[in-house]
Write a protein that holds these residues in place. Structure first.
Motif, PDB file in Angstrom:
ATOM      1  N   SER A  11       0.765  -1.127  -0.070  1.00 40.73           N
ATOM      2  CA  SER A  11      -0.008   0.012   0.138  1.00 40.73           C
ATOM      3  C   SER A  11       0.999   1.349   0.177  1.00 40.73           C
ATOM      4  O   SER A  11       1.992   1.332   0.758  1.00 40.73           O
ATOM      5  CB  SER A  11      -0.978   0.126   1.059  1.00 40.73           C
ATOM      6  N   GLN A  13       0.565   5.786  -0.725  1.00 33.00           N
ATOM      7  CA  GLN A  13      -0.222   6.908  -1.016  1.00 33.00           C
ATOM      8  C   GLN A  13       0.094   7.539  -2.335  1.00 33.00           C
ATOM      9  O   GLN A  13       1.144   7.193  -2.767  1.00 33.00           O
ATOM     10  CB  GLN A  13       0.190   8.068   0.126  1.00 33.00           C
ATOM     11  N   ALA A  14      -0.774   8.198  -2.757  1.00 31.73           N
ATOM     12  CA  ALA A  14      -0.599   8.851  -4.152  1.00 31.73           C
ATOM     13  C   ALA A  14       0.590   9.770  -4.103  1.00 31.73           C
ATOM     14  O   ALA A  14       1.034  10.312  -3.283  1.00 31.73           O
ATOM     15  CB  ALA A  14      -1.899   9.688  -4.546  1.00 31.73           C
ATOM     16  N   THR A  86      -0.823   6.786  -8.984  1.00 27.64           N
ATOM     17  CA  THR A  86      -2.163   7.385  -8.533  1.00 27.64           C
ATOM     18  C   THR A  86      -3.033   6.161  -8.173  1.00 27.64           C
ATOM     19  O   THR A  86      -2.778   5.038  -8.450  1.00 27.64           O
ATOM     20  CB  THR A  86      -2.705   8.005  -9.796  1.00 27.64           C
ATOM     21  N   PRO A  87      -4.269   6.464  -7.749  1.00 24.74           N
ATOM     22  CA  PRO A  87      -5.229   5.445  -7.215  1.00 24.74           C
ATOM     23  C   PRO A  87      -5.660   4.451  -8.426  1.00 24.74           C
ATOM     24  O   PRO A  87      -5.913   3.440  -8.407  1.00 24.74           O
ATOM     25  CB  PRO A  87      -6.518   6.263  -6.722  1.00 24.74           C
ATOM     26  N   GLU A  88      -5.434   4.830  -9.611  1.00 26.18           N
ATOM     27  CA  GLU A  88      -5.701   4.392 -10.973  1.00 26.18           C
ATOM     28  C   GLU A  88      -4.760   3.236 -11.099  1.00 26.18           C
ATOM     29  O   GLU A  88      -4.919   2.309 -12.021  1.00 26.18           O
ATOM     30  CB  GLU A  88      -5.978   5.141 -11.996  1.00 26.18           C
ATOM     31  N   THR A  90      -3.980   1.155  -8.906  1.00 29.31           N
ATOM     32  CA  THR A  90      -4.312  -0.197  -8.005  1.00 29.31           C
ATOM     33  C   THR A  90      -4.475  -1.238  -8.629  1.00 29.31           C
ATOM     34  O   THR A  90      -5.924  -1.220  -9.578  1.00 29.31           O
ATOM     35  CB  THR A  90      -5.533   0.558  -7.036  1.00 29.31           C
ATOM     36  N   VAL A 130      -1.798  -1.410  -3.955  1.00 32.63           N
ATOM     37  CA  VAL A 130      -2.856  -0.409  -3.655  1.00 32.63           C
ATOM     38  C   VAL A 130      -2.586   0.888  -3.325  1.00 32.63           C
ATOM     39  O   VAL A 130      -1.549   1.257  -2.689  1.00 32.63           O
ATOM     40  CB  VAL A 130      -3.665  -0.905  -2.528  1.00 32.63           C
ATOM     41  N   VAL A 131      -3.210   1.877  -4.115  1.00 34.45           N
ATOM     42  CA  VAL A 131      -2.560   3.509  -4.036  1.00 34.45           C
ATOM     43  C   VAL A 131      -3.969   4.033  -3.561  1.00 34.45           C
ATOM     44  O   VAL A 131      -5.167   4.102  -3.987  1.00 34.45           O
ATOM     45  CB  VAL A 131      -2.308   3.887  -5.357  1.00 34.45           C
ATOM     46  N   SER A 132      -3.617   4.818  -2.275  1.00 36.01           N
ATOM     47  CA  SER A 132      -4.641   5.457  -1.658  1.00 36.01           C
ATOM     48  C   SER A 132      -4.527   7.144  -1.888  1.00 36.01           C
ATOM     49  O   SER A 132      -3.463   7.509  -1.966  1.00 36.01           O
ATOM     50  CB  SER A 132      -4.643   5.168  -0.370  1.00 36.01           C
ATOM     51  N   SER A 133      -5.591   7.680  -2.068  1.00 37.07           N
ATOM     52  CA  SER A 133      -5.626   9.155  -2.461  1.00 37.07           C
ATOM     53  C   SER A 133      -5.429  10.017  -1.030  1.00 37.07           C
ATOM     54  O   SER A 133      -5.418   9.489  -0.024  1.00 37.07           O
ATOM     55  CB  SER A 133      -6.822   9.548  -3.016  1.00 37.07           C
TER      56      SER A 133
END
Length: 133
Positions: A11, A13-14, A86-88, A90, A130-133
């Motif tokens: 995981s 972050q953006a 970016t979250p995209e 993920t 997993v990329v979180s915003s």
């Protein structure tokens, strides 16, 4: 017997970075077209980056300029450095190889692969990013 094993997912972050690794056994990376692929929930598997036997990389438009594919022939490892995520981004990420790709065709996997076609075998088991915003 041929095996691929991915690692390095997690995981982030953006705008963060991750580096994925794919170790192989049974053949040499510089004897095959190799690539990274990803599949997000509810979407088809897509090509992300590929590298031909000469070490020439190719990228999908969605990751060009952010991701870098590389290989270490001594360590028998394929890498995917992912920056400015970016979250995209993920998805489950897989490495795979085409041991019989004709010259000049490896880039097709990163630029056009959408879940079918080609001759990708073997595949790794995947590593989750997993990329979180």
């Amino acid at each position: 017997q041929v095996h691929l094993v991915e690692s390095g997912g997690g995981s982030v972050q953006a705008w963060g970075s991750l580096r994925l690794s794919c170790q192989r056994s049974g053949w040499r990376y510089n004897h095959a077209c190799v690539g990274w692929f990803r599949q997000a929930p509810g979407k088809e598997r897509e090509g992300v980056a590929s590298m031909d036997i000469n070490g020439t990389p190719s990228y999908s438009d969605s990751v060009k300029g952010r991701f870098t594919i590389s290989r270490d022939n001594v360590e028998n490892t394929l890498y995917l450095q992912m920056n400015e995520m970016t979250p995209e981004d993920t998805a489950m990420y897989y490495c795979a190889a085409d041991l019989s790709a004709p010259p000049g065709t490896c880039a097709w996997y990163s630029e056009h692969y959408r879940g079918s076609g080609g001759n990708l075998d073997p595949w790794g088991q995947g590593t989750l990013v997993v990329v979180s915003s």
